[in-house]
Structure formats: structure tokens, C-alpha cells
Enzyme design. Structure first.
Site, PDB file in Angstrom:
ATOM      1  N   HIS A   1       0.826  -1.203   0.000  1.00  0.00           N
ATOM      2  CA  HIS A   1       0.000   0.000   0.000  1.00  0.00           C
ATOM      3  C   HIS A   1       0.863   1.257   0.000  1.00  0.00           C
ATOM      4  O   HIS A   1       2.065   1.190   0.220  1.00  0.00           O
ATOM      5  CB  HIS A   1      -0.992   0.019   1.171  1.00  0.00           C
ATOM      6  CG  HIS A   1      -0.366   0.147   2.515  1.00  0.00           C
ATOM      7  ND1 HIS A   1       0.252  -0.903   3.164  1.00  0.00           N
ATOM      8  CD2 HIS A   1      -0.277   1.201   3.353  1.00  0.00           C
ATOM      9  CE1 HIS A   1       0.688  -0.499   4.337  1.00  0.00           C
ATOM     10  NE2 HIS A   1       0.384   0.784   4.478  1.00  0.00           N
TER      11      HIS A   1
ATOM     12  N   HIS B   1       0.972   5.490   1.230  1.00  0.00           N
ATOM     13  CA  HIS B   1       0.465   6.635   1.984  1.00  0.00           C
ATOM     14  C   HIS B   1       1.019   7.888   1.316  1.00  0.00           C
ATOM     15  O   HIS B   1       2.231   7.991   1.119  1.00  0.00           O
ATOM     16  CB  HIS B   1       0.974   6.630   3.433  1.00  0.00           C
ATOM     17  CG  HIS B   1       0.362   5.593   4.290  1.00  0.00           C
ATOM     18  ND1 HIS B   1      -0.761   5.827   5.049  1.00  0.00           N
ATOM     19  CD2 HIS B   1       0.721   4.305   4.517  1.00  0.00           C
ATOM     20  CE1 HIS B   1      -1.071   4.721   5.704  1.00  0.00           C
ATOM     21  NE2 HIS B   1      -0.185   3.780   5.401  1.00  0.00           N
TER      22      HIS B   1
ATOM     23  N   TYR C   1     -14.290  29.985  16.233  1.00  0.00           N
ATOM     24  CA  TYR C   1     -14.081  31.143  15.369  1.00  0.00           C
ATOM     25  C   TYR C   1     -15.398  31.567  14.700  1.00  0.00           C
ATOM     26  O   TYR C   1     -15.750  32.756  14.677  1.00  0.00           O
ATOM     27  CB  TYR C   1     -13.027  30.831  14.309  1.00  0.00           C
ATOM     28  CG  TYR C   1     -12.848  31.913  13.275  1.00  0.00           C
ATOM     29  CD1 TYR C   1     -12.062  33.037  13.548  1.00  0.00           C
ATOM     30  CD2 TYR C   1     -13.455  31.825  12.026  1.00  0.00           C
ATOM     31  CE1 TYR C   1     -11.904  34.049  12.606  1.00  0.00           C
ATOM     32  CE2 TYR C   1     -13.301  32.821  11.078  1.00  0.00           C
ATOM     33  CZ  TYR C   1     -12.529  33.932  11.377  1.00  0.00           C
ATOM     34  OH  TYR C   1     -12.358  34.919  10.445  1.00  0.00           O
TER      35      TYR C   1
ATOM     36  N   GLN D   1     -17.909  35.189  15.463  1.00  0.00           N
ATOM     37  CA  GLN D   1     -18.022  36.201  14.410  1.00  0.00           C
ATOM     38  C   GLN D   1     -19.148  37.192  14.693  1.00  0.00           C
ATOM     39  O   GLN D   1     -19.044  38.362  14.339  1.00  0.00           O
ATOM     40  CB  GLN D   1     -18.218  35.552  13.042  1.00  0.00           C
ATOM     41  CG  GLN D   1     -16.986  34.832  12.532  1.00  0.00           C
ATOM     42  CD  GLN D   1     -15.777  35.777  12.478  1.00  0.00           C
ATOM     43  OE1 GLN D   1     -15.776  36.743  11.740  1.00  0.00           O
ATOM     44  NE2 GLN D   1     -14.767  35.477  13.284  1.00  0.00           N
TER      45      GLN D   1
END
Length: 132
Positions: free
Chosen positions: A62, A64, A125, A129
């Protein structure tokens, strides 16, 4: 903390993805010298796609890859191009890959976003606002 952002004509972004995919039947065919050539091909194609391979590790069965790419182009297209290109090139260069595999890669892959800020930070965040 500094943040690397990239931009096109109309998008400013910081999108990185952890992608994992396997050879067909999870065969352990990604060994030397195929693994080294695969790394070269990934970098070449990513550059052509204006994506960046931030990090990669090739295991025998495999791969990554940590990829930064433009969200307008999309991670699916990047993975599709990387898999298609490397399958074609490696099967041309290493004939042993054609004898037991109808194609080099499986159709599937795993993808997860990788962020430089936590989910909680983004949520906070957004919530703050209204108070600004």
C-alpha cells in the site's frame, strides 16, 4: 503559528489530504526498484497537476501520500491521475506487473483531510463572528 496558504486567481486555500491506496489484490509488488520509480512518478505527475506531495511512504502492499491540492481541481481528480499515470508507466517499465495483475491499483482509496487547526478552533471562530 504561521500557516502556508496557496492561491489561484479566485481561491485562497490550505487543503491537504492523507490518501491511502493499494495494488490490486493487495499484492506486495511495491518493492525495490519499483517503489523508488513510483516515488519519482508521483512527484512528476503531481507537479504537472500543480499539486504537491508533502510526504509519501511506499509499503510493499500500500501507499500513503500526503497531498496539497487546489480544491477546485479536487483530490479525487489528483488521485485518479496519479493512479492512472503510475499504473501505465510502471506496467510499461516493469513487465512483471502485467503478468499477475489486470491493473496495478484497486479502484478504491482512503482519503482524510488534514488541517492545521482543530475542529473546535474553527467552530469557536465561527461562533465568535457575531460578537465582532
Amino acid at each position: 503559528m504561521s500557516r502556508d496558504v496557496y492561491s489561484t486567481n479566485n481561491v485562497v486555500f490550505d487543503c491537504k489530504y492523507h490518501v491511502v491506496f493499494c495494488p490490486k489484490y493487495r499484492r506486495k509488488v511495491l518493492v525495490s526498484p519499483i517503489d523508488e520509480r513510483l516515488k519519482e512518478l508521483f512527484l512528476l505527475k503531481a507537479n504537472e497537476l500543480q499539486a504537491e506531495i508533502v510526504h509519501m511512504d511506499i509499503m510493499p502492499d500500500h501507499v500513503h501520500v500526503l497531498i496539497r491540492c487546489d480544491p477546485q481541481f479536487g483530490i479525487h481528480k489528483v488521485v485518479k491521475h496519479l493512479k492512472g499515470y503510475t499504473s501505465r508507466m510502471l506496467r510499461q517499465e516493469f513487465k512483471q506487473l502485467t503478468s499477475r495483475l489486470p491493473s496495478l491499483w484497486t479502484n478504491s482509496y482512503f482519503v482524510a483531510t488534514v488541517g492545521s487547526v482543530s475542529l473546535e478552533t474553527v467552530q469557536r471562530y465561527i461562533e465568535e463572528q457575531k460578537d465582532r
